[in-house]
Design an enzyme around this catalytic site. Structure first.
Site, PDB file in Angstrom:
ATOM      1  N   GLU A   1      43.231  56.978  48.981  1.00 47.56           N
ATOM      2  CA  GLU A   1      44.643  57.195  48.671  1.00 47.56           C
ATOM      3  C   GLU A   1      44.799  58.651  48.276  1.00 47.56           C
ATOM      4  OE1 GLU A   1      46.348  54.912  45.400  1.00 47.56           O
ATOM      5  OE2 GLU A   1      48.351  55.537  46.027  1.00 47.56           O
TER       6      GLU A   1
ATOM      7  N   CYS B   1      49.458  52.767  45.681  1.00 45.07           N
ATOM      8  CA  CYS B   1      50.889  52.867  45.361  1.00 45.07           C
ATOM      9  C   CYS B   1      51.670  53.730  46.334  1.00 45.07           C
ATOM     10  CB  CYS B   1      51.065  53.428  43.958  1.00 45.07           C
ATOM     11  SG  CYS B   1      50.572  52.274  42.674  1.00 45.07           S
TER      12      CYS B   1
ATOM     13  N   GLU C   1      50.309  46.239  45.888  1.00 43.06           N
ATOM     14  CA  GLU C   1      50.241  45.361  44.702  1.00 43.06           C
ATOM     15  C   GLU C   1      51.599  44.729  44.482  1.00 43.06           C
ATOM     16  OE1 GLU C   1      48.993  47.901  41.540  1.00 43.06           O
ATOM     17  OE2 GLU C   1      46.892  47.440  41.818  1.00 43.06           O
TER      18      GLU C   1
HETATM   19  O1  AHR Z   1      43.917  53.282  42.581  1.00 43.77           O
HETATM   20  C1  AHR Z   1      44.990  53.719  41.819  1.00 43.77           C
HETATM   21  C2  AHR Z   1      46.168  52.768  41.866  1.00 43.77           C
HETATM   22  O2  AHR Z   1      45.838  51.571  41.269  1.00 43.77           O
HETATM   23  C3  AHR Z   1      46.610  52.374  43.234  1.00 43.77           C
HETATM   24  O3  AHR Z   1      47.458  53.302  43.786  1.00 43.77           O
HETATM   25  C4  AHR Z   1      47.325  51.075  42.989  1.00 43.77           C
HETATM   26  O4  AHR Z   1      47.225  50.197  44.070  1.00 43.77           O
HETATM   27  C5  AHR Z   1      46.660  50.542  41.751  1.00 43.77           C
HETATM   28  O5  AHR Z   1      47.584  50.217  40.784  1.00 43.77           O
END
Ligand code: AHR
Length: 678
Positions: free
Chosen positions: A48, A247, A383
């Site tokens: 990410e 996220c 999530e």
């Molecule tokens: O890994 C960090 C964050 O943790 C991610 O963006 C999210 O999916 C989770 O809340």
């Protein structure tokens, strides 16, 4: 033989067998069992763009705001002289802004731009950097001279310039110019300058998409990746690559969700997107953190291919981040609008797998990859939770299933490791028949210590588990990559492998963090502008993936799985290609203990790779990246001199043809044993 003698011999043999074991704990490897297949996808990577993982990190671009498209078009740039931002007549319709430089009004003044990257530009002595930009002359002179320079703006040396080249803009039509710059010394926080370098007071030049890459990128890709960071990913031997989050899939609001279509095609025309982690917290804000889209879906698919991982893209299900939005603000798409999101997902599958004649397959082919990427998995939503999720997820999933029945759908159990939302979501995922459920558990040490048996009681039918985001976070707010966290992850992961019929994918999260630019920790790999550090947790992931094996077979103490038995957690796999029996074992006790492996006879060799530190709070750092690293030793398989002496460690041959190999396993140690049977 007379009955009495037989009995006497049996008693003697049992006594010998008994005495043939040293003191300690015996772990029996049932190598005759068929076992459970371990999926090639088992250990993977979560990527990410958080902590400057992509822009400012893995993506090798060194210029921040190269297209002048941030909300403030000159953010990231220092300007001097006469510099204007314009937006009409640029070469790229989706990135309309460009800058104009003109004579600064006096021959002794300068006009130009300086860019310091996100957290400084790392430059290395002797390395070459490929500068490219689009330009046109915009005044009377037919040609305009420019000077491009790599600099050390904060250094105290006589000369700030590390290397410079002149470039002449020769056309009033937008043209791409390229030149290679070479640095004569190393600086961690350098900068790039582009100056109007022309004697004419009428010289005017327009500039757009100013880009600087190291010439030496991973696999030599032009729009490439920082070699050291990409290599660290490759060295994890990943089974999957999950992208682009996290996220950022969802966005703070729907308009800044991750839209893959904005990240493909010519890099100059990919629109930017403000990064959700820019303003993640007030305490650690990074106002210049945007996504350039330069590391986009094509590049993610290519990376997956280059490092031998299955791509696992996650798409928005039409819901903005639920943590950042109150339902009363109506942050989600209406059900009528859901079709747009579904279509994006269907188009993504076509982009990845479609023929070059199809609309999106053609885009892929034109980017240089006519062969399909062979996409097999698709995650819908990150999530998410609640009724509003299910009412979007269900039609979404059905539409994907209808058009692409072979694509495996990844659903979610929400952000927590258990509880009401978790249970409700699992029920729904079962009802809907998803293929995998993405579980997330960032938790404290106690959870990891006590839950190696988490999956022992999961149903053996229905959706499989993708442990898609997890990491051991220190208690008391101590969230860093200490050795103890890694040891507990290793211990917990024995339970993933023992339950390979339930868990088929996993990925530690997040993966990357810039030491100055992080928003979230712990993280697997830390870096600055020049260096990279592999954390203790990194080595755990690497040890698992490099020693995955093909099937998990029973490994028992007193007939029971090794889950929290005498501070030990362990698992055993067979590698069908080599015949190796691979035992992974974590000793959570601070004290060493004698362990005996009951193994088939005829072993041809063995080695042990151990990760250990006497200090549970030990960690690797950029200055000391090798404080805690795995150490491999060959094991001595010659039989002990006196098998009846219970104090001797080593190999004993058993009367049943098997061997017992005993050694003292260090306290607070994670070890991987490879016993060679061929
Ligand atoms: O890994 C960090 C964050 O943790 C991610 O963006 C999210 O999916 C989770 O809340």
């Amino acid at each position: 033989m007379r009955k009495g003698l037989t009995l006497g011999l049996t008693v003697l043999l049992s006594a010998a067998t008994l005495l043939a074991q040293p003191r300690g704990t015996t772990l029996v490897v049932d190598d005759k069992a068929e076992g459970i297949p371990i999926q090639p996808t088992m250990y993977g990577i979560f990527l990410e763009d958080i902590n400057f993982a992509a822009d400012g990190g893995l993506y090798a671009e060194k210029i921040c705001n190269r297209s002048f498209e941030y909300d403030n078009p000159l953010q990231g740039w220092k300007t001097f002289g006469k510099v204007e931002v314009l937006s009409e007549g640029g070469p790229f319709d989706r990135n309309p802004h460009y800058v104009r430089l003109r004579y600064p009004g006096h021959p002794a003044r300068q006009c130009g731009l300086e860019n310091g990257g996100w957290l400084g530009i790392g430059l290395e002595a002797g390395a070459e950097y490929r500068l490219s930009f689009w330009a046109r002359t915009a005044g009377k002179p037919r040609t305009v001279g420019l000077l491009a320079a790599l600099c050390d703006p904060y250094g105290s040396a006589e000369n700030q310039v590390l290397g410079a080249e002149e470039v002449t803009v020769t056309s009033s039509k937008w043209t791409k110019y390229e030149v290679v710059l070479k640095a004569d010394r190393t600086v961690a926080k350098g900068a790039f300058r582009l100056l109007l370098w022309d004697e004419s007071q009428e010289a005017v030049v327009d500039l757009e998409h100013v880009s600087l890459f190291p010439s030496d990128t991973f696999h030599g890709d032009e729009n490439g990746l920082r070699k050291d960071l990409a290599q660290a990913l490759a060295d994890l031997h990943p089974g999957i690559l999950r992208f682009p989050g996290g996220c950022i899939v969802e966005g703070t609001s729907l308009d800044n969700r991750y839209q893959w279509k904005n990240t493909v095609g010519p890099v100059e025309n990919r629109p930017i997107n403000i990064n959700r982690w820019n303003y993640g917290t007030f305490e650690r804000m990074f106002p210049d953190y945007y996504q350039s889209g330069g590391l986009g879906f094509y590049e993610y698919f290519r990376l997956a291919e280059e490092i031998g991982a299955e791509p696992v893209p996650i798409v928005s299900c039409g819901m903005a981040c639920q943590f950042q939005n109150d339902p009363e603000w109506h942050p989600n798409c209406s059900l009528e609008d859901l079709g747009t999101y579904i279509q994006d997902a269907l188009d993504l599958i076509e982009f990845a797998n479609g023929s070059p004649k199809s609309k999106w397959g053609k885009v892929r082919a034109e980017m240089g990859h006519p062969e399909p990427f062979g996409l097999k998995y698709l995650g819908i939503g990150n999530e998410q939770w609640g009724a509003e999720f299910i009412e979007r997820f269900e039609p979404f999933m059905k539409a994907v299933r209808a058009k692409y029945p072979d694509i495996q759908i990844v659903g979610t159990s929400g952000p927590y490791l258990g509880g009401e939302w978790f249970d409700d979501l699992w029920k729904e995922m079962r009802r809907l028949g998803v293929d995998l459920v993405d579980e997330h558990y960032y938790s404290w040490e106690g959870f990891y210590e006590k839950n190696a048996n988490r999956y022992d009681s999961y149903p053996r039918t229905g959706p499989k588990v993708f442990a898609g985001e997890y990491a051991c976070h220190g208690s008391d707010g101590k969230k860093f990559n200490h050795f103890n966290a890694a040891l507990l992850e290793a211990s917990f992961m024995t339970g993933l492998e023992r339950n390979a019929d339930v868990v088929v994918m996993s990925s530690y999260a997040p993966t990357f963090a810039h030491v100055e630019g992080w928003q979230w920790r712990p993280d697997l790999i830390w870096f600055d502008n020049l260096r990279v550090m592999r954390s203790c947790s990194y080595y755990v992931q690497q040890l698992y993936a490099a020693n995955k094996g093909s099937r998990v077979i029973p490994l028992t103490i007193d007939g029971k799985p090794v889950a929290d038995v005498r501070n030990l957690n362990a698992t055993c796999a067979v590698d069908d290609a080599t015949g190796d029996l691979i035992v992974k074992i974590a000793n959570l006790s601070p004290y060493s203990q004698v362990v005996t492996f009951d193994l088939p006879g005829g072993l041809t060799g063995a080695e042990r790779t151990a990760l250990h530190s006497d200090n549970p709070m030990d960690e690797n750092t950029l200055d000391e990246p090798s404080r805690v690293v795995p150490v491999t030793e060959q094991l001595d398989l010659t039989p002990v001199a006196d098998p009846a002496n219970e104090w001797l460690l080593g190999v004993r041959h058993q009367e049943n043809g098997r061997i017992a190999y005993s050694e003292r396993l260090g306290g607070r140690t994670f070890a991987v044993y490879r016993f060679h049977t061929k």
